[in-house]
Design an enzyme around this catalytic site. Structure first.
Site, PDB file in Angstrom:
ATOM      1  N   ASP A 294       0.858  -1.181   0.195  1.00 39.60           N
ATOM      2  CA  ASP A 294      -0.014  -0.054  -0.116  1.00 39.60           C
ATOM      3  C   ASP A 294       0.886   1.155  -0.091  1.00 39.60           C
ATOM      4  O   ASP A 294       1.656   1.324   0.846  1.00 39.60           O
ATOM      5  CB  ASP A 294      -0.713  -0.071   1.256  1.00 39.60           C
ATOM      6  CG  ASP A 294      -1.990   1.060   1.463  1.00 39.60           C
ATOM      7  OD1 ASP A 294      -1.853   2.077   0.279  1.00 39.60           O
ATOM      8  OD2 ASP A 294      -2.936   0.926   2.315  1.00 39.60           O
ATOM      9  N   ASP A 305      -3.610   6.926  -4.164  1.00 41.58           N
ATOM     10  CA  ASP A 305      -3.278   6.044  -3.237  1.00 41.58           C
ATOM     11  C   ASP A 305      -3.905   4.620  -3.584  1.00 41.58           C
ATOM     12  O   ASP A 305      -5.024   4.544  -3.982  1.00 41.58           O
ATOM     13  CB  ASP A 305      -4.199   6.419  -1.901  1.00 41.58           C
ATOM     14  CG  ASP A 305      -4.317   5.318  -0.797  1.00 41.58           C
ATOM     15  OD1 ASP A 305      -3.485   4.429  -0.776  1.00 41.58           O
ATOM     16  OD2 ASP A 305      -4.816   5.513   0.293  1.00 41.58           O
ATOM     17  N   HIS A 374     -11.895   6.252   1.774  1.00 41.81           N
ATOM     18  CA  HIS A 374     -11.966   7.289   2.380  1.00 41.81           C
ATOM     19  C   HIS A 374     -11.692   8.545   1.226  1.00 41.81           C
ATOM     20  O   HIS A 374     -11.422   8.207  -0.086  1.00 41.81           O
ATOM     21  CB  HIS A 374     -10.815   7.548   3.043  1.00 41.81           C
ATOM     22  CG  HIS A 374      -9.374   7.200   2.718  1.00 41.81           C
ATOM     23  ND1 HIS A 374      -8.584   7.853   2.130  1.00 41.81           N
ATOM     24  CD2 HIS A 374      -8.732   5.800   2.827  1.00 41.81           C
ATOM     25  CE1 HIS A 374      -7.569   7.248   1.559  1.00 41.81           C
ATOM     26  NE2 HIS A 374      -7.753   5.957   2.014  1.00 41.81           N
ATOM     27  N   HIS A 382      -6.883  11.169   4.754  1.00 40.02           N
ATOM     28  CA  HIS A 382      -8.238  10.802   5.270  1.00 40.02           C
ATOM     29  C   HIS A 382      -9.037  12.137   5.300  1.00 40.02           C
ATOM     30  O   HIS A 382      -9.250  12.760   6.360  1.00 40.02           O
ATOM     31  CB  HIS A 382      -8.424  10.082   6.420  1.00 40.02           C
ATOM     32  CG  HIS A 382      -7.621   8.894   6.203  1.00 40.02           C
ATOM     33  ND1 HIS A 382      -8.634   7.549   5.975  1.00 40.02           N
ATOM     34  CD2 HIS A 382      -6.552   7.978   6.253  1.00 40.02           C
ATOM     35  CE1 HIS A 382      -7.920   6.551   5.945  1.00 40.02           C
ATOM     36  NE2 HIS A 382      -6.420   6.789   5.829  1.00 40.02           N
ATOM     37  N   GLU A 408     -11.027   1.139  -1.084  1.00 46.56           N
ATOM     38  CA  GLU A 408     -10.011   0.214  -0.472  1.00 46.56           C
ATOM     39  C   GLU A 408     -10.839  -1.021   0.283  1.00 46.56           C
ATOM     40  O   GLU A 408     -11.756  -0.423   1.180  1.00 46.56           O
ATOM     41  CB  GLU A 408      -8.893   0.641   0.218  1.00 46.56           C
ATOM     42  CG  GLU A 408      -9.357   1.300   1.658  1.00 46.56           C
ATOM     43  CD  GLU A 408      -8.028   1.868   2.323  1.00 46.56           C
ATOM     44  OE1 GLU A 408      -6.867   1.150   2.072  1.00 46.56           O
ATOM     45  OE2 GLU A 408      -7.781   2.921   2.782  1.00 46.56           O
ATOM     46  N   GLU A 503      -7.019  -1.604  -3.584  1.00 53.93           N
ATOM     47  CA  GLU A 503      -7.503  -0.156  -3.743  1.00 53.93           C
ATOM     48  C   GLU A 503      -7.175   0.365  -4.701  1.00 53.93           C
ATOM     49  O   GLU A 503      -6.094   0.311  -5.539  1.00 53.93           O
ATOM     50  CB  GLU A 503      -6.765   0.374  -2.433  1.00 53.93           C
ATOM     51  CG  GLU A 503      -6.880   1.970  -2.239  1.00 53.93           C
ATOM     52  CD  GLU A 503      -6.198   2.533  -0.984  1.00 53.93           C
ATOM     53  OE1 GLU A 503      -6.450   3.604  -0.361  1.00 53.93           O
ATOM     54  OE2 GLU A 503      -5.136   1.563  -0.632  1.00 53.93           O
TER      55      GLU A 503
END
Length: 535
Positions: A294, A305, A374, A382, A408, A503
């Site tokens: 990640d 992300d 998020h 976040h 994710e 994700e």
């Protein structure tokens, strides 16, 4: 290949020397291999698992790059003259063989002197150490067959070497970066696709999109590099540091303007998230491990992300497929005016329709109920809204136009619930922390370093070590106790269980949904090239 024969004149009109010089002329037809064309809008680059050649007229074929790493020999045919009419044996001649001089590609040879001058010498030396003795080739293909549920990279046109050596800015000097996967809105939002006013909104936001697409392109190329080195036996600290140095190099790290978005997560087995090795942690990736990679890249605070799961044992296939199915479901269901609770319910339904058999026992794959996707804001990983991966959370927020989200999903063979456990490595300055007086001089100095180098982006202890910070543990604890910096320890399910994660990051544009982290990692700026899934 095809050949064109030159008819010889009658033997009586031909001398031995001229006969000996007769050769076949060869014409070589080269055909480049292209990936598949995705059935989506032509403005984007979309990874697609199929493999269909596009029409020749759609994509002009660029000249194939010189293969400087080749040591192939060029051989001319040996020509032997036949016997003359008088029975005398003809002369036998051999043309000299021409041998290409083998040239080993290095970072210094790939980049031009002008490009090298724009990169700090220290970074060039670091990337050389990262690559070590890995051969550098001008090709796109990469075999990922040792991974489970992960496609290989096919051959085709490329602006990058393999492994990567060229920063993304040098590949796209006009700053026209590849567009991600375009997903058109449906239902009540279908009108957005053709609405002129909304198209103008897209045009006005182009600079914002450019930052995101640059980060996404860098992130894809780093992801490909990571897949080439993530093999059983590698130390996780080496994996993370090589990934991060490559990330810095390709994005052309420049303080808070461009760089790494957060520490690389490489959580193994029952550890779901927020684990990266601290100094002295030499955990090794094993052949029966389930490892979640990640990581993120940021340009002007715009964060991409993504995560994928590394596994080598086929017994984990059902787990990986379940989590990937859940992530794809979440991306598909997301959209403008959609309630996040509805997305979570769809994700859980997809996830928990799967099961896995391990060592003779069958497990239902569970969504990890206290982990979420998020909203992402500038320098804010976040960003306030969460996207649950289970139903019944009571979250009634709606997704809105212009928002950037990371979907994710985590699937577990354990309880489907995680808690903090183990030594902390991840930290982040509280986004909403108010300025306050700090009396401890060591803590004050550390905070200044954090604000200068990370701002409100996450960081880890390894990065403090890398910057030359020493004896910072008590100062860091002081900042945590004061609520200025938040710790993020590893999140774990029950020991003996396995957790997988996938994700992607997408943007809710006015006219469409763009999955930015999808797309091929190499392409030409002036072409809309077909692409294939690699994650």
């Amino acid at each position: 290949f095809f050949f064109l024969m030159i008819r010889r004149p009658p033997r009586s009109t031909q001398s031995r020397s001229s006969a000996a010089s007769d050769v076949y002329k060869r014409q070589v037809s080269t055909q480049s291999t292209w990936g598949e064309t995705a059935t989506v809008r032509t403005e984007m680059l979309v990874e697609d698992p199929a493999n269909v050649k596009p029409k020749a007229e759609e994509i002009p074929k660029p000249a194939p790059p010189k293969d400087e790493d080749s040591d192939e020999e060029e051989k001319d045919d040996e020509v032997e003259a036949g016997e003359g009419a008088d029975g005398a044996k003809g002369d036998k001649k051999k043309k000299k063989k021409k041998k290409k001089k083998k040239v080993k590609l290095t970072v210094d040879k790939v980049l031009t002197p002008e490009q090298l001058a724009q990169i700090p010498k220290e970074r060039i030396e670091i990337i050389k150490k990262v690559l070590g003795d890995m051969p550098i080739k001008r090709e796109r293909a990469q075999d990922n067959s040792h991974f489970r549920n992960l496609g290989s990279w096919k051959e085709g046109p490329t602006l990058q070497t393999n492994p990567p050596t060229i920063p993304v800015d040098f590949q796209f000097p006009d700053r026209v970066f590849p567009i991600g996967q375009i997903m058109e809105y449906t239902g009540s939002n279908m009108y957005r696709t053709t609405n002129a006013e909304l198209k103008e909104k897209d045009r006005i936001a182009e600079e914002h999109y450019t930052h995101l697409r640059k980060a996404a392109e860098c992130q894809r190329q780093v992801r490909k590099f990571t897949q080439s080195i993530a093999k059983p036996g590698i130390r996780l600290i080496d994996l993370c540091e090589k990934l991060e140095e490559m990330n810095r190099h390709l994005v052309n790290e420049n303080g808070l303007h461009a760089g790494i978005a957060f520490p690389t997560g490489c959580s193994i087995n029952h550890v779901a998230a927020h684990y990266t090795p601290n100094a002295g942690d030499f955990t090794v990736l094993g052949p029966d491990d389930v490892c979640k990679i990640d990581f993120g890249t940021q340009v002007e605070g715009r964060i991409i992300d993504t995560a994928f799961t590394v596994a080598f044992n086929p017994k984990f296939d059902p787990l990986l497929l379940a989590v990937q199915d859940a992530t794809e479901t979440g991306i598909r269901e997301a959209g403008i005016d959609v309630r996040v609770s509805d997305v979570g319910a769809a994700i859980q339904e997809a996830m928990e329709s799967h099961e896995i058999e391990l060592d003779g026992k069958t497990y239902r794959i569970r969504s990890v109920k206290n982990l979420n996707g998020h909203l992402i804001g500038p320098y804010h990983i976040h960003g306030g809204k969460s996207v649950p991966i289970v139903a019944g959370t009571g979250m009634n927020d709606k997704m809105e136009e212009g928002e950037l989200y990371a979907i994710e999903t985590f699937g577990s063979t354990g309880k489907g619930y995680v808690w903090e456990e183990g030594e902390c490595s991840h930290y982040m300055k509280d986004f909403y922390a108010q300025p306050r007086a700090i009396r401890n001089p060591r803590a004050k100095g550390l905070l200044k370093h954090i604000e200068t180098n990370f701002s409100t982006l996450a960081f880890c202890k390894r990065w403090l070590d890398r910057a030359g910070e020493t004896n910072y543990i008590l100062a860091l604890k002081h900042l945590v106790d004061d609520g200025i910096v938040n710790p993020y320890p590893p999140l774990c399910d029950v020991k003996g269980s396995y957790v997988a994660q996938y994700e992607h990051t997408f943007l809710l544009r006015p006219t469409c949904k763009e999955v930015l982290s999808r797309g091929e990692a190499v392409s030409y700026t002036h072409l809309t090239l077909p692409t294939i899934y690699s994650v």
